[in-house]
Write a protein that holds these residues in place. Structure first.
Motif, PDB file in Angstrom:
ATOM      1  N   PRO A  70       0.804  -1.229   0.000  1.00  0.00           N
ATOM      2  CA  PRO A  70       0.000   0.000   0.000  1.00  0.00           C
ATOM      3  C   PRO A  70       0.835   1.277   0.000  1.00  0.00           C
ATOM      4  O   PRO A  70       0.329   2.337  -0.388  1.00  0.00           O
ATOM      5  N   LYS A  71       2.099   1.187   0.393  1.00  0.00           N
ATOM      6  CA  LYS A  71       2.957   2.373   0.392  1.00  0.00           C
ATOM      7  C   LYS A  71       3.213   2.895  -1.020  1.00  0.00           C
ATOM      8  O   LYS A  71       3.691   4.017  -1.188  1.00  0.00           O
ATOM      9  N   ARG A  72       2.905   2.069  -2.030  1.00  0.00           N
ATOM     10  CA  ARG A  72       3.066   2.520  -3.423  1.00  0.00           C
ATOM     11  C   ARG A  72       1.916   3.405  -3.879  1.00  0.00           C
ATOM     12  O   ARG A  72       2.010   4.057  -4.921  1.00  0.00           O
ATOM     13  N   ILE A  73       0.818   3.413  -3.133  1.00  0.00           N
ATOM     14  CA  ILE A  73      -0.335   4.219  -3.521  1.00  0.00           C
ATOM     15  C   ILE A  73       0.001   5.705  -3.362  1.00  0.00           C
ATOM     16  O   ILE A  73       0.406   6.155  -2.292  1.00  0.00           O
ATOM     17  N   ARG A  74      -0.173   6.443  -4.434  1.00  0.00           N
ATOM     18  CA  ARG A  74       0.095   7.881  -4.432  1.00  0.00           C
ATOM     19  C   ARG A  74      -1.187   8.692  -4.586  1.00  0.00           C
ATOM     20  O   ARG A  74      -1.253   9.842  -4.137  1.00  0.00           O
ATOM     21  N   TYR A  75      -2.222   8.081  -5.197  1.00  0.00           N
ATOM     22  CA  TYR A  75      -3.484   8.769  -5.422  1.00  0.00           C
ATOM     23  C   TYR A  75      -4.636   7.867  -4.990  1.00  0.00           C
ATOM     24  O   TYR A  75      -4.653   6.684  -5.332  1.00  0.00           O
ATOM     25  N   PHE A  76      -5.561   8.427  -4.265  1.00  0.00           N
ATOM     26  CA  PHE A  76      -6.728   7.690  -3.784  1.00  0.00           C
ATOM     27  C   PHE A  76      -7.964   8.492  -4.175  1.00  0.00           C
ATOM     28  O   PHE A  76      -8.209   9.582  -3.666  1.00  0.00           O
ATOM     29  N   ILE A  77      -8.737   7.949  -5.122  1.00  0.00           N
ATOM     30  CA  ILE A  77      -9.883   8.649  -5.692  1.00  0.00           C
ATOM     31  C   ILE A  77     -11.142   7.827  -5.451  1.00  0.00           C
ATOM     32  O   ILE A  77     -11.177   6.637  -5.774  1.00  0.00           O
ATOM     33  N   VAL A  78     -12.152   8.449  -4.887  1.00  0.00           N
ATOM     34  CA  VAL A  78     -13.446   7.792  -4.681  1.00  0.00           C
ATOM     35  C   VAL A  78     -14.502   8.500  -5.517  1.00  0.00           C
ATOM     36  O   VAL A  78     -14.730   9.703  -5.358  1.00  0.00           O
ATOM     37  N   ALA A  79     -15.129   7.759  -6.404  1.00  0.00           N
ATOM     38  CA  ALA A  79     -16.229   8.288  -7.220  1.00  0.00           C
ATOM     39  C   ALA A  79     -17.537   8.003  -6.498  1.00  0.00           C
ATOM     40  O   ALA A  79     -17.852   6.842  -6.206  1.00  0.00           O
ATOM     41  N   THR A  80     -18.285   9.048  -6.202  1.00  0.00           N
ATOM     42  CA  THR A  80     -19.564   8.864  -5.520  1.00  0.00           C
ATOM     43  C   THR A  80     -20.422  10.113  -5.642  1.00  0.00           C
ATOM     44  O   THR A  80     -19.901  11.230  -5.716  1.00  0.00           O
ATOM     45  N   LEU A  81     -21.738   9.931  -5.674  1.00  0.00           N
ATOM     46  CA  LEU A  81     -22.677  11.042  -5.563  1.00  0.00           C
ATOM     47  C   LEU A  81     -23.430  10.964  -4.245  1.00  0.00           C
ATOM     48  O   LEU A  81     -24.296  11.792  -3.962  1.00  0.00           O
ATOM     49  N   SER A  82     -23.064   9.961  -3.420  1.00  0.00           N
ATOM     50  CA  SER A  82     -23.766   9.735  -2.153  1.00  0.00           C
ATOM     51  C   SER A  82     -22.784   9.582  -0.992  1.00  0.00           C
ATOM     52  O   SER A  82     -22.778   8.563  -0.304  1.00  0.00           O
ATOM     53  N   PRO A  83     -21.938  10.586  -0.757  1.00  0.00           N
ATOM     54  CA  PRO A  83     -20.974  10.483   0.341  1.00  0.00           C
ATOM     55  C   PRO A  83     -21.673  10.493   1.694  1.00  0.00           C
ATOM     56  O   PRO A  83     -22.839  10.886   1.814  1.00  0.00           O
ATOM     57  N   ASP A  84     -20.954  10.070   2.723  1.00  0.00           N
ATOM     58  CA  ASP A  84     -21.510  10.102   4.073  1.00  0.00           C
ATOM     59  C   ASP A  84     -21.824  11.540   4.493  1.00  0.00           C
ATOM     60  O   ASP A  84     -22.833  11.806   5.142  1.00  0.00           O
ATOM     61  N   HIS A  85     -20.923  12.448   4.137  1.00  0.00           N
ATOM     62  CA  HIS A  85     -21.032  13.850   4.526  1.00  0.00           C
ATOM     63  C   HIS A  85     -20.668  14.727   3.332  1.00  0.00           C
ATOM     64  O   HIS A  85     -19.980  14.278   2.414  1.00  0.00           O
ATOM     65  N   VAL A  86     -21.087  15.968   3.361  1.00  0.00           N
ATOM     66  CA  VAL A  86     -20.622  16.920   2.354  1.00  0.00           C
ATOM     67  C   VAL A  86     -19.113  17.102   2.495  1.00  0.00           C
ATOM     68  O   VAL A  86     -18.383  17.208   1.510  1.00  0.00           O
TER      69      VAL A  86
END
Length: 314
Positions: A70-86
């Motif tokens: 996991p240390k190789r991960i540089r970008y973390f993108i979540v696609a969603t229109l229904s997040p928990d919070h704004v």
């Protein structure tokens, strides 16, 4: 090159499955009515799980499937229109729970059902050599449903899927476009005042969306194939947004693509918006349908109206 290689896929496993017969108990509908118009038989509904919980499970499964540190991960993108919070975003909320390194750019993308597709294209443009990205599509659409409206509530399900991708010195043909939906053909209204605490129900003009979806995905597929100088005969598998089997069949017919090349799992999952393509990728890989060396088209459409495609070698 902005090429990518998908190293691993995963999806969340929700426990509550809702059948068409379940809807027939509360609406003027039937299994046959839903199936013949959409191809959907079941879908999953989150109960205690929030969008972030489903995204976490999908991301963990994708990381495990990839086998990378996991240390190789540089970008973390979540696609969603229904997040928990704004705010904060789902990605920011999950970054530490996933034990990702400190120098990770984490953010959400809202392009409705096109969100995961757009996020893959964003990742391909950001990645550099030896870097990896974690891309998730996650939705809890059940909180936007009017359970008395059979034209919308029977279509949508909750879920999450994820992929781990790295930069690859190979072509990635990509296309994205947006046509303003000024008529609100696909629409979820927001709060207008402090008194209106609830987000509005999803609204959809089914005929308008149907016509747009067929035209948009045809255009997107034709565009990426033209960039590559390939034809549909060169394509081994098409994984599209899983909205409606009749849309997928129409796209296949217009482009002369055999249906056996059009992967579908909407019969079980329904339309999970930004999670749709991500779940389909994970399932196709699990089932052995998606194999290394295949020429793959990923295409989708969504509210906005947004749409696009990518074409690459798996």
């Amino acid at each position: 090159m902005d090429g990518i290689k998908i190293l691993g896929c995963g999806h969340a496993h929700l426990k509550r499955k809702v059948t068409n017969d379940d809807f027939a108990k509360i609406l003027d509908t039937s299994d046959e009515w839903i199936r013949t118009r959409t191809g959907i038989r079941t879908r999953y509904r989150a109960e205690q799980e929030e969008t972030s919980d489903m995204a976490l499970e999908a991301a963990q499964n994708a990381l495990a499937d990839s086998g990378i540190d996991p240390k190789r991960i540089r970008y973390f993108i979540v696609a969603t229109l229904s997040p928990d919070h704004v705010m904060p975003s789902v990605a920011c909320s999950l970054k530490d729970r996933l034990e990702l390194p400190g120098n990770v750019m984490s953010f959400d993308v809202n392009a409705a059902c096109s969100g995961f597709l757009y996020s893959l294209q964003i990742a391909s443009g950001l990645l550099r050599e030896n870097e990896a990205a974690l891309v998730v599509g996650a939705e809890k659409l059940s909180k936007y449903m009017d359970w008395t409206d059979r034209n919308t509530c029977v279509l949508f399900g909750d879920g999450a899927g994820a992929c781990v991708v790295e930069k690859r010195d190979a072509p990635l043909y990509r296309f994205a476009n947006t046509e303003s939906d000024l008529q609100h053909s696909l629409f979820v209204p927001g709060m207008k005042s402090h008194e209106e605490r609830e987000i509005g129900y999803a609204q959809m003009n089914g005929r308008e969306v149907f016509r747009f979806a067929i035209r948009a995905m045809r255009e997107a597929i034709e565009n990426v194939l033209a960039q590559a100088g390939d034809t549909v005969d060169d394509v081994d598998l098409v994984i599209s947004h899983q909205a409606n089997i009749r849309i997928i069949e129409n796209v296949a017919r217009h482009l002369h693509i055999p249906m056996e090349k059009m992967y579908t799992n909407l019969e079980e999952y329904g339309n999970t918006s930004a999670a749709s393509i991500a779940i389909a990728l994970a399932c196709a890989k699990e089932e052995g349908v998606l194999k290394r060396g295949m020429n793959v088209v990923i295409t989708g459409f969504g509210g906005g109206f947004s749409y696009g495609a990518v074409y690459f070698k798996w």
